[in-house]
Design a protein around this motif. Structure first.
Motif, mmCIF file in Angstrom:
data_model
loop_
_atom_site.group_PDB
_atom_site.id
_atom_site.type_symbol
_atom_site.label_atom_id
_atom_site.label_comp_id
_atom_site.label_asym_id
_atom_site.label_seq_id
_atom_site.Cartn_x
_atom_site.Cartn_y
_atom_site.Cartn_z
ATOM 1 N N GLU A 46 162.353 -24.721 51.902
ATOM 2 C CA GLU A 46 161.574 -23.535 52.254
ATOM 3 C C GLU A 46 162.383 -22.258 52.022
ATOM 4 O O GLU A 46 161.865 -21.250 51.526
ATOM 5 N N GLN A 49 162.638 -21.559 48.270
ATOM 6 C CA GLN A 49 161.405 -20.988 47.737
ATOM 7 C C GLN A 49 161.251 -19.518 48.132
ATOM 8 O O GLN A 49 160.887 -18.670 47.298
ATOM 9 N N SER A 50 161.526 -19.205 49.396
ATOM 10 C CA SER A 50 161.384 -17.814 49.843
ATOM 11 C C SER A 50 162.409 -16.910 49.161
ATOM 12 O O SER A 50 162.117 -15.753 48.841
ATOM 13 N N LEU A 53 161.162 -16.107 45.673
ATOM 14 C CA LEU A 53 160.086 -15.119 45.715
ATOM 15 C C LEU A 53 160.630 -13.710 45.949
ATOM 16 O O LEU A 53 160.095 -12.728 45.422
ATOM 17 N N LYS A 54 161.697 -13.600 46.750
ATOM 18 C CA LYS A 54 162.292 -12.288 47.008
ATOM 19 C C LYS A 54 163.047 -11.760 45.786
ATOM 20 O O LYS A 54 163.029 -10.557 45.502
ATOM 21 N N SER A 76 167.555 -14.157 55.083
ATOM 22 C CA SER A 76 167.663 -14.944 56.312
ATOM 23 C C SER A 76 168.921 -15.810 56.268
ATOM 24 O O SER A 76 169.554 -15.970 55.218
ATOM 25 N N GLU A 79 168.556 -18.533 53.775
ATOM 26 C CA GLU A 79 168.639 -18.040 52.396
ATOM 27 C C GLU A 79 170.077 -17.720 52.007
ATOM 28 O O GLU A 79 170.493 -17.933 50.858
#
Length: 261
Positions: A46, A49-50, A53-54, A76, A79
């Motif tokens: 997760e 993936q985030s 996208l960023k 985060s 991340e």
């Protein structure tokens, strides 16, 4: 006379015992019979993936940026761990990105560095090569974070330990703050240490009149970093980052892709 000699002998024995007890206490605090668990960055799908996208809009944003423009991005804790993994395996980063996973054998070889509760934690274990009654392993651990209250210094040491002995934070921070990442006693800028870095500095000087000292000042790219328990927020100047990227890119596929953005 005899009583004086006995008293001196007793005092000497007590001094020796005290010194021996102090040495044993220090050794008990320093050494361990087994390695301590080391922090490792975790790869979560997760978070991967985030992060993708960023980061996806950044190349176009940077390419089309203008002088003085500011942007910010929040990463985060999960991340940041993904970024640590990608940086650790930069030669295999493309495989990781396209497959979306990290093989187990690579996970076990990751560096002892992770982001936890607003700080980077690290450590290592070192066998000392000789026997002690308390063990033959030296465990070292440390935690450091972004120094929000002192913009002149990018990081601060939260704690540093050798075994169970805590190094005073004033000492550890004084050591860190007296050297930049290249080992130079300069907290304001990073002196170019290679021909490529000097070329980048010269390239940036053409577009930035403030860069007259021939150094790469990363504060001109990332002037503000704020750390929290949930992650890190970076404020950056995309135009300065654009200059840095263009100084690195050579003729080839990368330059063709960059021009096409």
């Amino acid at each position: 006379m005899k009583k004086i000699l006995i008293a001196l002998a007793v005092c000497f024995m007590l001094a020796v015992l005290t010194l021996l007890a102090l040495v044993c206490w220090i050794m008990a605090m320093l050494f361990s019979d087994s390695p301590a668990p080391l922090p490792r960055p975790a790869f979560k799908q997760e978070a991967f993936q985030s992060l993708c996208l960023k980061l996806a809009p950044l190349p176009s944003l940077i390419k089309n940026s203008s002088p003085g423009q500011t942007e910010s991005i929040f990463l985060s804790a999960e991340e940041i761990d993904v970024l640590i993994i990608l940086a650790s395996y930069k030669d295999k980063a493309a495989d990781i990105i396209f497959s979306g996973r990290v093989p187990d054998e690579m996970i076990s070889k990751l560096p002892p560095l992770a982001f936890k509760d607003g700080s980077f934690v690290t450590g290592f274990n070192k066998p000392v090569g000789f026997w002690t009654p308390f063990g033959s392993c030296l465990n070292i651990s440390a935690s450091f974070s972004v120094d929000d209250k002192n913009p002149g210094n990018r990081i601060k040491v939260d704690y540093a330990k050798i075994g169970d002995i805590m190094i005073p934070s004033d000492i550890s921070n004084a050591i860190v703050q007296s050297f930049d990442v290249n080992g130079n006693r300069d907290n304001n800028s990073l002196a170019p240490s290679s021909a490529s870095e000097k070329a980048i500095a010269e390239y940036m000087k053409k577009f930035d009149s403030a860069g007259t000292d021939g150094n790469i000042d990363f504060a001109k790219i990332v002037p503000e970093i704020k750390s929290g328990t949930s992650g890190i927020t970076l404020k950056y100047y995309p135009y300065q980052l654009k200059l840095l990227i263009e100084a690195y890119i050579q003729d080839g596929p990368a330059k063709v892709i960059w021009k096409a953005l």
